[in-house]
Scaffold this active site. Structure first.
Site, PDB file in Angstrom:
ATOM      1  N   ARG A  15      27.707  36.464  39.558  1.00 52.10           N
ATOM      2  CA  ARG A  15      27.707  37.355  38.394  1.00 52.10           C
ATOM      3  C   ARG A  15      29.011  37.213  37.599  1.00 52.10           C
ATOM      4  NH1 ARG A  15      30.425  41.101  35.468  1.00 52.10           N
ATOM      5  NH2 ARG A  15      31.325  41.928  37.377  1.00 52.10           N
ATOM      6  N   ASP A  16      30.094  37.693  38.153  1.00 53.37           N
ATOM      7  CA  ASP A  16      31.375  37.687  37.449  1.00 53.37           C
ATOM      8  C   ASP A  16      31.848  36.257  37.175  1.00 53.37           C
ATOM      9  OD1 ASP A  16      33.590  38.764  36.269  1.00 53.37           O
ATOM     10  OD2 ASP A  16      34.652  39.227  38.117  1.00 53.37           O
ATOM     11  N   HIS A 207      40.208  43.644  43.817  1.00 56.23           N
ATOM     12  CA  HIS A 207      39.589  42.569  43.021  1.00 56.23           C
ATOM     13  C   HIS A 207      40.730  41.909  42.235  1.00 56.23           C
ATOM     14  CE1 HIS A 207      36.142  41.099  40.325  1.00 56.23           C
ATOM     15  NE2 HIS A 207      37.228  40.726  39.693  1.00 56.23           N
ATOM     16  N   HIS A 209      42.731  38.667  40.294  1.00 54.39           N
ATOM     17  CA  HIS A 209      42.629  37.416  39.540  1.00 54.39           C
ATOM     18  C   HIS A 209      43.909  36.613  39.762  1.00 54.39           C
ATOM     19  CE1 HIS A 209      39.105  38.091  36.627  1.00 54.39           C
ATOM     20  NE2 HIS A 209      38.960  38.892  37.659  1.00 54.39           N
ATOM     21  N   CYS A 240      39.702  33.761  32.993  1.00 54.20           N
ATOM     22  CA  CYS A 240      40.179  35.067  32.537  1.00 54.20           C
ATOM     23  C   CYS A 240      40.080  35.065  31.016  1.00 54.20           C
ATOM     24  CB  CYS A 240      41.626  35.285  32.988  1.00 54.20           C
ATOM     25  SG  CYS A 240      42.245  36.881  32.483  1.00 54.20           S
ATOM     26  N   ASN A 249      38.985  34.785  38.801  1.00 53.16           N
ATOM     27  CA  ASN A 249      38.881  35.329  40.156  1.00 53.16           C
ATOM     28  C   ASN A 249      39.538  34.431  41.196  1.00 53.16           C
ATOM     29  OD1 ASN A 249      37.005  37.631  39.650  1.00 53.16           O
ATOM     30  ND2 ASN A 249      35.702  35.988  38.889  1.00 53.16           N
TER      31      ASN A 249
END
Length: 302
Positions: A15-16, A207, A209, A240, A249
């Protein structure tokens, strides 16, 4: 302070990770990625998103993806929903968990969704109530907790305030996201300390990055705070959007390699994740953004 003996890793790649890809990814490729992650032993996979295809064209096939994945009993397949329309689609797709979201930065909230943080969370009240009614897990995700592309610094109290609001909506789990990857370990500790005063640390997730190469150090700092849930993305999928050319990520392979070295149990097969990372990277026609993944793959090929 000792580190947790076991952690839960949520792979957000499908997804992300894939949502910002310009080229449309075929449904079968998305399905295979999710299936490979299921086989690797993840207990939670962020599989899709029911947002307007106008805004996120890549996620237009989410219903089909959810219908075709091979589901394993006990695995949570999560989807992101922005409103009741998204929730209804998630319900139809038999999602195990819906993810609602807000920002810790007022400037980010205004620029992204044209409303205040308080208003944005209020909009999810119906979704939260519906999730509870249908016995679907509810996860809240907070972006820009450690820094914002528009306002810069974000005080830890801002994150704690949003945690409190999401807790009051009935969230089972809350993600603390460093959306632009600017945090360093001390900031991580300050933010989790503030958030932990409003919600159990055991149900808060990190979460991170890797924009500035700090993600693993930040995960280690969160482990020292007893955080036991982390998000990562196979092959480091997902750039990003606020830092041109920056990695997004943290890669799942790198996180698993570190956890293995720390003797922390994940229940996930690193070799299978490396395979999944190499598979999706080959499809995208580029090298995986995962140092451990690429190193393991190269060693095998030697």
């Amino acid at each position: 302070m000792g580190l947790p003996r076991k952690v839960k890793i949520i792979d957000v790649g499908p997804r992300d990770g894939l949502q910002n890809e310009k080229e449309t990814i075929p449904v079968e490729v998305k399905v295979e990625l999710v299936d490979r992650l299921t086989d690797a032993g993840f207990v939670n996979i962020e599989a899709a998103s029911f947002v307007s295809p106008k805004w996120v064209p890549q996620m237009a096939t989410s219903a089909e993806v959810m219908a075709r994945i091979r589901r394993k009993p006990g695995v949570i397949y999560s989807v992101l929903v922005p409103n009741m329309k998204g929730f209804e689609a998630a319900l139809e797709a038999k999602a195990d968990e819906v993810v609602i979201f807000g920002a810790a930065s007022e400037a980010f909230s205004q620029r992204n969704i044209n409303c205040s943080i308080a208003e944005s969370i209020e909009r999810f009240r119906d979704v939260a109530a519906a999730a509870k009614q249908h016995n679907i897990r509810l996860r809240g995700s907070i972006s820009c907790t450690m820094g914002c592309p528009y306002q810069g610094e974000v005080p830890p109290e801002n994150t704690a305030d949003v945690v409190r609001r999401l807790r009051d909506l009935g969230c089972d789990e809350i993600d603390i996201a460093d959306t632009i990857g600017v945090a360093t370990p001390n900031k991580v500790k300050a933010v989790f300390e503030a958030a932990g005063r409003e919600f159990p640390i055991a149900r808060l997730a990190g979460h991170f990055h890797d924009t500035y190469g700090q993600a693993l150090a930040n995960i280690y700092a969160a482990l020292e705070m007893n955080v036991e849930i982390f998000h990562s993305s196979t092959a480091g999928l997902g750039g990003c959007p606020y830092a041109k050319g920056a990695t997004g990520n943290v890669s799942t392979e790198d996180v698993l390699y570190m956890m293995k070295g720390l003797g922390i149990e994940t229940g996930i097969d690193l070799d299978k994740v490396v395979d999944a990372g190499q598979f999706i990277s080959a499809h995208l026609g580029r090298k995986a953004v995962s140092r451990a993944g690429n190193a393991i793959a190269a060693k095998r090929a030697a």
